[in-house]
Write a protein that holds these residues in place. Structure first.
Motif, PDB file in Angstrom:
ATOM      1  N   SER A  32       0.815  -1.213   0.000  1.00  0.00           N
ATOM      2  CA  SER A  32       0.000   0.000   0.000  1.00  0.00           C
ATOM      3  C   SER A  32       0.849   1.264   0.000  1.00  0.00           C
ATOM      4  CB  SER A  32      -0.911   0.009   1.230  1.00  0.00           C
ATOM      5  OG  SER A  32      -1.599   1.233   1.319  1.00  0.00           O
ATOM      6  N   SER A  33       0.390   2.243  -0.737  1.00  0.00           N
ATOM      7  CA  SER A  33       1.067   3.545  -0.765  1.00  0.00           C
ATOM      8  C   SER A  33       0.819   4.329   0.522  1.00  0.00           C
ATOM      9  CB  SER A  33       0.596   4.356  -1.972  1.00  0.00           C
ATOM     10  OG  SER A  33      -0.801   4.585  -1.878  1.00  0.00           O
ATOM     11  N   GLU A  34      -0.052   3.828   1.384  1.00  0.00           N
ATOM     12  CA  GLU A  34      -0.365   4.482   2.655  1.00  0.00           C
ATOM     13  C   GLU A  34       0.709   4.243   3.722  1.00  0.00           C
ATOM     14  OE1 GLU A  34      -2.981   6.581   3.259  1.00  0.00           O
ATOM     15  OE2 GLU A  34      -3.285   6.379   1.110  1.00  0.00           O
ATOM     16  N   ILE A  35       1.616   3.334   3.460  1.00  0.00           N
ATOM     17  CA  ILE A  35       2.662   3.033   4.437  1.00  0.00           C
ATOM     18  C   ILE A  35       3.768   4.064   4.306  1.00  0.00           C
ATOM     19  CG2 ILE A  35       4.417   1.359   5.131  1.00  0.00           C
ATOM     20  CD1 ILE A  35       2.466  -0.832   4.186  1.00  0.00           C
ATOM     21  N   ASP A  36       4.100   4.685   5.421  1.00  0.00           N
ATOM     22  CA  ASP A  36       5.141   5.715   5.386  1.00  0.00           C
ATOM     23  C   ASP A  36       6.527   5.093   5.589  1.00  0.00           C
ATOM     24  OD1 ASP A  36       5.315   5.153   8.104  1.00  0.00           O
ATOM     25  OD2 ASP A  36       4.417   7.034   8.727  1.00  0.00           O
ATOM     26  N   GLU A  37       7.559   5.892   5.336  1.00  0.00           N
ATOM     27  CA  GLU A  37       8.926   5.395   5.439  1.00  0.00           C
ATOM     28  C   GLU A  37       9.265   4.922   6.838  1.00  0.00           C
ATOM     29  OE1 GLU A  37      12.387   7.274   3.855  1.00  0.00           O
ATOM     30  OE2 GLU A  37      11.281   8.000   2.123  1.00  0.00           O
ATOM     31  N   ALA A  38       8.676   5.532   7.836  1.00  0.00           N
ATOM     32  CA  ALA A  38       8.953   5.132   9.218  1.00  0.00           C
ATOM     33  C   ALA A  38       8.515   3.691   9.481  1.00  0.00           C
ATOM     34  CB  ALA A  38       8.259   6.079  10.185  1.00  0.00           C
ATOM     35  N   ALA A  39       7.521   3.219   8.760  1.00  0.00           N
ATOM     36  CA  ALA A  39       7.030   1.852   8.939  1.00  0.00           C
ATOM     37  C   ALA A  39       7.731   0.852   8.034  1.00  0.00           C
ATOM     38  CB  ALA A  39       5.524   1.808   8.681  1.00  0.00           C
ATOM     39  N   ALA A  40       8.557   1.333   7.124  1.00  0.00           N
ATOM     40  CA  ALA A  40       9.194   0.454   6.137  1.00  0.00           C
ATOM     41  C   ALA A  40      10.047  -0.627   6.794  1.00  0.00           C
ATOM     42  CB  ALA A  40      10.025   1.273   5.154  1.00  0.00           C
ATOM     43  N   CYS A  41      10.769  -0.280   7.844  1.00  0.00           N
ATOM     44  CA  CYS A  41      11.593  -1.273   8.547  1.00  0.00           C
ATOM     45  C   CYS A  41      10.723  -2.411   9.059  1.00  0.00           C
ATOM     46  CB  CYS A  41      12.299  -0.636   9.738  1.00  0.00           C
ATOM     47  SG  CYS A  41      13.496   0.613   9.346  1.00  0.00           S
ATOM     48  N   VAL A  68      10.042  -2.935  -0.222  1.00  0.00           N
ATOM     49  CA  VAL A  68      10.661  -2.083   0.790  1.00  0.00           C
ATOM     50  C   VAL A  68      12.174  -2.178   0.644  1.00  0.00           C
ATOM     51  CG1 VAL A  68      10.813  -1.563   3.243  1.00  0.00           C
ATOM     52  CG2 VAL A  68       8.736  -2.603   2.331  1.00  0.00           C
ATOM     53  N   PRO A  69      12.802  -1.122   0.193  1.00  0.00           N
ATOM     54  CA  PRO A  69      14.256  -1.152   0.012  1.00  0.00           C
ATOM     55  C   PRO A  69      14.988  -1.480   1.311  1.00  0.00           C
ATOM     56  CG  PRO A  69      13.308   0.845  -0.936  1.00  0.00           C
ATOM     57  CD  PRO A  69      12.219   0.153  -0.164  1.00  0.00           C
ATOM     58  N   MET A  70      16.077  -2.227   1.187  1.00  0.00           N
ATOM     59  CA  MET A  70      16.836  -2.647   2.354  1.00  0.00           C
ATOM     60  C   MET A  70      17.489  -1.482   3.093  1.00  0.00           C
ATOM     61  SD  MET A  70      16.338  -5.808   2.737  1.00  0.00           S
ATOM     62  CE  MET A  70      17.597  -6.249   3.903  1.00  0.00           C
ATOM     63  N   ASN A  71      17.581  -0.323   2.487  1.00  0.00           N
ATOM     64  CA  ASN A  71      18.181   0.805   3.192  1.00  0.00           C
ATOM     65  C   ASN A  71      17.225   1.386   4.232  1.00  0.00           C
ATOM     66  OD1 ASN A  71      16.448   1.819   1.278  1.00  0.00           O
ATOM     67  ND2 ASN A  71      17.708   3.577   0.768  1.00  0.00           N
ATOM     68  N   HIS A  72      16.055   0.809   4.352  1.00  0.00           N
ATOM     69  CA  HIS A  72      15.082   1.260   5.354  1.00  0.00           C
ATOM     70  C   HIS A  72      15.079   0.360   6.589  1.00  0.00           C
ATOM     71  CE1 HIS A  72      13.374   4.410   2.959  1.00  0.00           C
ATOM     72  NE2 HIS A  72      13.122   3.582   1.975  1.00  0.00           N
ATOM     73  N   ILE A  73      16.177  -0.326   6.856  1.00  0.00           N
ATOM     74  CA  ILE A  73      16.233  -1.206   8.025  1.00  0.00           C
ATOM     75  C   ILE A  73      17.038  -0.512   9.111  1.00  0.00           C
ATOM     76  CG2 ILE A  73      17.015  -3.426   8.927  1.00  0.00           C
ATOM     77  CD1 ILE A  73      16.589  -4.595   6.171  1.00  0.00           C
ATOM     78  N   ASN A  74      16.436  -0.392  10.292  1.00  0.00           N
ATOM     79  CA  ASN A  74      17.160   0.191  11.419  1.00  0.00           C
ATOM     80  C   ASN A  74      17.735  -0.932  12.284  1.00  0.00           C
ATOM     81  OD1 ASN A  74      15.100  -0.753  13.155  1.00  0.00           O
ATOM     82  ND2 ASN A  74      13.947   1.127  12.917  1.00  0.00           N
ATOM     83  N   VAL A  75      18.453  -0.568  13.326  1.00  0.00           N
ATOM     84  CA  VAL A  75      19.137  -1.556  14.165  1.00  0.00           C
ATOM     85  C   VAL A  75      18.158  -2.531  14.811  1.00  0.00           C
ATOM     86  CG1 VAL A  75      20.571  -1.839  16.233  1.00  0.00           C
ATOM     87  CG2 VAL A  75      21.083  -0.028  14.608  1.00  0.00           C
ATOM     88  N   GLN A  76      17.081  -2.011  15.394  1.00  0.00           N
ATOM     89  CA  GLN A  76      16.120  -2.890  16.067  1.00  0.00           C
ATOM     90  C   GLN A  76      15.497  -3.881  15.098  1.00  0.00           C
ATOM     91  OE1 GLN A  76      15.999   0.528  16.382  1.00  0.00           O
ATOM     92  NE2 GLN A  76      16.948   0.629  18.389  1.00  0.00           N
TER      93      GLN A  76
END
Length: 117
Positions: A32-41, A68-76
């Motif tokens: 969905s296009s409703e998902i923001d970048e903060a939720a991508a991880c 979801v591009p892999m550059n959107h993965i945070n540490v957690q």
């Protein structure tokens, strides 16, 4: 679908919802296009967990992971992804190998901060 997409961060990786959600509906939610970048991880973690719960083709997994591009993965989420992928047996090995490598790179980059917490 829009409501689920907007609330996707509220779906716990251990939620029974992932077990019962149909693949076509799950695909529509994570795409969905409703998902923001903060939720991508979090989406990457949900996709990996969903794959471990269902008998899906590696082609479908590859399609979902491209969303979801892999550059959107945070540490957690890197830690969560490694934990989820530890339960994968044989399926998606080549796709998950790339993801594990990226997660390891993220953890190495943030190792000092992780040790301090």
């Amino acid at each position: 679908i829009l409501k689920c997409a907007k609330q996707v961060r509220g779906i716990d990786v251990e939620s029974e919802l992932l077990e019962y959600m149909k693949p076509d509906f799950f695909g529509q939610v994570v795409a969905s296009s409703e998902i923001d970048e903060a939720a991508a991880c979090h989406i990457n973690v949900l996709i990996a967990k969903y794959f471990t719960l269902h008998d899906l083709s590696e082609e479908l997994l590859a399609e979902l992971m491209k969303l979801v591009p892999m550059n959107h993965i945070n540490v957690q989420d890197a830690l969560r992804l490694l934990q989820v992928m530890g339960s994968v047996k044989n399926k998606g090995v080549s796709i998950f190998a790339d993801i594990c490598k990226k997660c390891a790179e993220i953890l190495i980059q943030h190792w000092k901060h992780i040790r301090e917490t």
